[in-house]
Write an enzyme that holds these catalytic residues in place. Structure first.
Site, PDB file in Angstrom:
ATOM      1  N   TYR A 166      38.451  45.042  54.350  1.00 47.96           N
ATOM      2  CA  TYR A 166      37.706  46.001  53.522  1.00 47.96           C
ATOM      3  C   TYR A 166      38.656  47.043  52.958  1.00 47.96           C
ATOM      4  O   TYR A 166      39.521  47.549  53.664  1.00 47.96           O
ATOM      5  CB  TYR A 166      36.628  46.707  54.349  1.00 47.96           C
ATOM      6  CG  TYR A 166      35.244  46.228  53.963  1.00 47.96           C
ATOM      7  CD1 TYR A 166      34.752  46.490  52.686  1.00 47.96           C
ATOM      8  CD2 TYR A 166      34.461  45.495  54.841  1.00 47.96           C
ATOM      9  CE1 TYR A 166      33.510  46.027  52.305  1.00 47.96           C
ATOM     10  CE2 TYR A 166      33.216  45.033  54.470  1.00 47.96           C
ATOM     11  CZ  TYR A 166      32.744  45.308  53.186  1.00 47.96           C
ATOM     12  OH  TYR A 166      31.518  44.848  52.809  1.00 47.96           O
ATOM     13  N   ASP A 208      34.808  41.920  24.545  1.00 45.69           N
ATOM     14  CA  ASP A 208      34.635  40.979  25.658  1.00 45.69           C
ATOM     15  C   ASP A 208      35.464  39.747  25.319  1.00 45.69           C
ATOM     16  O   ASP A 208      35.062  38.920  24.490  1.00 45.69           O
ATOM     17  CB  ASP A 208      33.142  40.629  25.784  1.00 45.69           C
ATOM     18  CG  ASP A 208      32.864  39.639  26.912  1.00 45.69           C
ATOM     19  OD1 ASP A 208      33.807  38.928  27.320  1.00 45.69           O
ATOM     20  OD2 ASP A 208      31.711  39.567  27.358  1.00 45.69           O
ATOM     21  N   LYS A 264      38.681  31.391  32.746  1.00 47.03           N
ATOM     22  CA  LYS A 264      38.494  30.504  31.595  1.00 47.03           C
ATOM     23  C   LYS A 264      39.884  30.143  31.063  1.00 47.03           C
ATOM     24  O   LYS A 264      40.621  29.469  31.770  1.00 47.03           O
ATOM     25  CB  LYS A 264      37.589  31.175  30.560  1.00 47.03           C
ATOM     26  CG  LYS A 264      36.184  31.485  31.143  1.00 47.03           C
ATOM     27  CD  LYS A 264      35.245  32.070  30.117  1.00 47.03           C
ATOM     28  CE  LYS A 264      33.846  32.273  30.660  1.00 47.03           C
ATOM     29  NZ  LYS A 264      33.646  33.580  31.330  1.00 47.03           N
ATOM     30  N   ARG A 305      37.720  32.885  39.773  1.00 51.41           N
ATOM     31  CA  ARG A 305      36.537  33.530  39.178  1.00 51.41           C
ATOM     32  C   ARG A 305      36.605  35.002  39.531  1.00 51.41           C
ATOM     33  O   ARG A 305      36.475  35.381  40.693  1.00 51.41           O
ATOM     34  CB  ARG A 305      35.259  32.933  39.761  1.00 51.41           C
ATOM     35  CG  ARG A 305      35.096  31.485  39.471  1.00 51.41           C
ATOM     36  CD  ARG A 305      33.731  31.045  39.866  1.00 51.41           C
ATOM     37  NE  ARG A 305      32.841  31.244  38.761  1.00 51.41           N
ATOM     38  CZ  ARG A 305      32.505  30.287  37.891  1.00 51.41           C
ATOM     39  NH1 ARG A 305      32.981  29.082  38.021  1.00 51.41           N
ATOM     40  NH2 ARG A 305      31.690  30.539  36.905  1.00 51.41           N
ATOM     41  N   GLU A 341      37.475  49.756  50.594  1.00 56.69           N
ATOM     42  CA  GLU A 341      36.699  50.644  49.715  1.00 56.69           C
ATOM     43  C   GLU A 341      37.557  51.813  49.265  1.00 56.69           C
ATOM     44  O   GLU A 341      38.256  52.425  50.075  1.00 56.69           O
ATOM     45  CB  GLU A 341      35.452  51.152  50.443  1.00 56.69           C
ATOM     46  CG  GLU A 341      34.390  50.073  50.523  1.00 56.69           C
ATOM     47  CD  GLU A 341      33.083  50.565  51.109  1.00 56.69           C
ATOM     48  OE1 GLU A 341      32.929  51.777  51.309  1.00 56.69           O
ATOM     49  OE2 GLU A 341      32.217  49.708  51.363  1.00 56.69           O
ATOM     50  N   THR A 344      36.968  37.911  31.886  1.00 65.65           N
ATOM     51  CA  THR A 344      36.939  37.159  33.137  1.00 65.65           C
ATOM     52  C   THR A 344      38.306  36.504  33.259  1.00 65.65           C
ATOM     53  O   THR A 344      39.119  36.539  32.328  1.00 65.65           O
ATOM     54  CB  THR A 344      35.820  36.105  33.147  1.00 65.65           C
ATOM     55  OG1 THR A 344      35.938  35.291  31.985  1.00 65.65           O
ATOM     56  CG2 THR A 344      34.453  36.755  33.172  1.00 65.65           C
TER      57      THR A 344
END
Ligand code: DSN
Length: 416
Positions: free
Chosen positions: A44, A195, A228, A234, A46, A225
Site C-alpha cells: 500500500y 484523450d 493499446k 492495462r 497511499e 491508457t
C-alpha cells in the site's frame, strides 16, 4: 490444476491460435506481465512519493518518481506538463479531470458516440450528466470519408460555451491537428482534455500530432491508457499543465482513490522503457519501427478489404480500419462468424448510425496486436481480402484455414 489456472491456460491457447484484430488490444512484453504479477502488488502506498500514509515505501517512492519521469520524457517535449501515474484506467482518469475542473451545470463538448467518441466522454448513458451538460460535435463527409468537421466544432463551441472540450476518439481512423483544435477551443474560452488512449504509441513516436504544446498552447489535460498502441499493462496516465497538477493529484488522492496499484505503475514503466529503447520487446524491433509497421499493416488490411469491394467509413491514417457494412449485414452475426473462423473483431457504430448499439452498422479492425506478433504486409493484406469475402457473403472456410496457419506462423512471446 485449479479452475482459474485451467481457464488461464485455455485463454492463452485461444489467444495464441486466433488472429486478434481488436483495435484497442495488444500483446505487452513478458516483462510487463512479470511486473504486473510482481510483489509490487503487495504494497500500500497511499499518498505521493515522500508523503505516504503507510511505512515501507522507500522503493515505491523511487518507482513512482522513475515512472513519472519516464512518462514525461516520452511524451512532453515542452517541460510545461506534470503527470499522475496512479490513475487506474482511462475512464476513471477522464473523470478525475471532470471532478477537478467542472462545476455542476458546466457544459462538456465531445465527439458524438456514433462518430467514434468514447462512452466516458459524458454521453447520454453517463450518470455524470446529472451534474454536467453534454453537447457533441460530429464528423463531416469529405473526399476521404468522414472527418472532424472544423466548422461544426467551432460553431458548437460558440453556441454551447463549454467549460471543457474533449478531443479524443476510440473509433476514428483519420489523423488530426491537435494544435489547431486546441487553438479554436482556447479562443472560445474552453479548456481541453485530449484523450489519446488509442493513439499514444503514435504520438510517442512522432507518427501523429501531439497534444503537448508549448507556451500554454497545447491541451490542458492529456489522458492515455497504456495497453493499446503503447503496448503496456492495462492502466493509464494523466498529464496536465503544471498549474493544474496539484489539483489533479488531490482529486485522485485523497479525493477519489486509495492506494495506487504499484504493480501497474511498475509495468507501465517497463512499457515506457521499451518506447525509449532502454529495454527491448522480444522481437528486438525499435518501438518507432513497430509503430511504423502497425500503420503500414493497417493500410494493407484496408487495401485487402477494399479489393473485395468493402466500403470503409474513412481511409485509415492510423492503427484502425473502420468498415461500413452493407445495410443487410447483421454486425453481431458477422462478428460471431469471424470469431468462429478464428478472427477477433468488434462491431462498432459509424457516423449517422441508424441501427442499434447492439448490432450497429460498422466493424472495427486494428493491426496493433498482430503486428506485435510479427505479421507482415502480405499476410495482413491477404487477411483483409479473406475477411472481405466473408463480409461479402462467402463462407468462412478459406478464412478459417488462413487464420489457423497464420496464427501458427506468428510469434508468441509468452510461456505456456
Ligand atoms: N474499450 C476501448 C476500445 O475498445 O476502444 C476504449 O475504452
Amino acid at each position: 490444476m485449479n479452475k482459474l489456472f485451467e481457464l488461464t491456460k485455455k485463454e492463452a491457447s485461444k489467444q495464441r491460435s486466433t488472429i486478434n484484430l481488436i483495435a484497442s488490444e495488444n500483446y505487452p512484453s513478458p516483462k510487463v506481465l512479470e511486473l504486473l504479477g510482481s510483489i509490487w502488488n503487495d504494497k500500500y502506498a497511499e499518498g505521493y512519493p515522500h508523503k505516504r500514509y503507510y511505512a515501507g515505501n522507500v522503493f515505491a517512492d523511487e518507482l513512482e518518481e522513475f515512472v513519472a519521469q519516464k512518462a514525461l520524457q516520452v511524451f512532453d517535449q515542452t517541460g510545461e506538463y506534470g503527470v499522475n501515474v496512479q490513475v487506474l484506467s482511462g475512464s476513471p482518469a477522464n473523470m478525475m479531470v471532470y471532478f477537478t475542473i467542472l462545476e455542476p451545470g458546466d457544459t462538456v463538448l465531445s465527439l458524438d458516440l456514433n462518430s467514434g467518441g468514447h462512452l466516458s466522454h459524458l454521453h447520454s448513458t453517463s450518470p455524470l450528466n446529472k451534474f454536467y451538460k453534454h453537447q457533441s460535435y460530429s464528423l463531416a463527409q469529405t473526399a476521404n470519408g468522414f472527418e472532424i468537421d472544423i466548422d461544426d466544432f467551432k460553431n458548437k463551441l460558440i453556441a454551447t460555451k463549454p467549460r471543457l472540450v474533449i478531443i479524443g476518439f476510440s473509433a476514428y481512423t483519420r489523423q488530426y491537428d491537435f494544435a489547431k483544435l486546441c487553438e479554436i477551443a482556447h479562443a472560445n474560452g474552453a479548456l481541453v482534455l485530449a484523450d489519446i488512449a488509442h493513439i499514444s504509441g503514435l504520438v510517442a513516436t512522432g507518427n501523429h500530432s501531439s497534444p503537448f504544446g508549448k507556451d500554454g498552447q497545447g491541451a490542458d489535460f492529456i489522458m492515455t491508457t497504456t495497453h493499446k498502441t503503447l503496448r503496456g499493462p492495462r492502466s493509464a496516465m494523466l498529464f496536465a499543465k503544471s498549474e493544474y497538477m496539484a489539483a489533479i493529484n488531490k482529486t485522485i488522492f485523497p479525493g477519489t482513490s486509495g492506494g495506487p496499484h504499484l504493480n501497474q505503475i511498475a509495468a507501465v514503466g517497463q512499457a515506457l522503457l521499451e518506447v525509449t529503447g532502454e529495454q527491448a520487446y522480444p522481437d528486438k524491433r525499435a518501438f518507432g519501427d513497430y509503430i511504423a509497421a502497425v500503420l503500414a499493416n493497417t493500410k494493407a488490411l484496408e487495401a485487402g478489404l477494399k479489393s473485395e469491394g468493402i466500403e470503409m467509413v474513412s481511409d485509415t491514417q492510423n492503427h484502425i480500419a473502420l468498415v461500413r457494412l452493407p445495410d443487410t449485414t447483421d454486425s453481431l452475426e458477422l462478428q460471431k462468424k469471424l470469431e468462429s473462423a478464428g478472427v477477433l473483431t468488434n462491431r462498432n457504430a459509424i457516423p449517422g448510425e441508424t441501427k442499434t448499439a447492439w448490432s450497429p452498422s460498422g466493424l472495427r479492425l486494428g493491426a496493433a496486436a498482430i503486428t506485435s506478433r510479427g505479421a507482415d504486409l502480405a499476410q495482413v493484406r491477404q487477411l483483409g481480402e479473406l475477411i472481405g469475402t466473408v463480409i461479402a457473403g462467402q463462407d468462412t472456410s478459406a478464412l478459417r484455414k488462413f487464420a489457423t496457419e497464420l496464427s501458427h506462423d506468428l510469434s508468441w512471446w509468452y510461456q505456456d
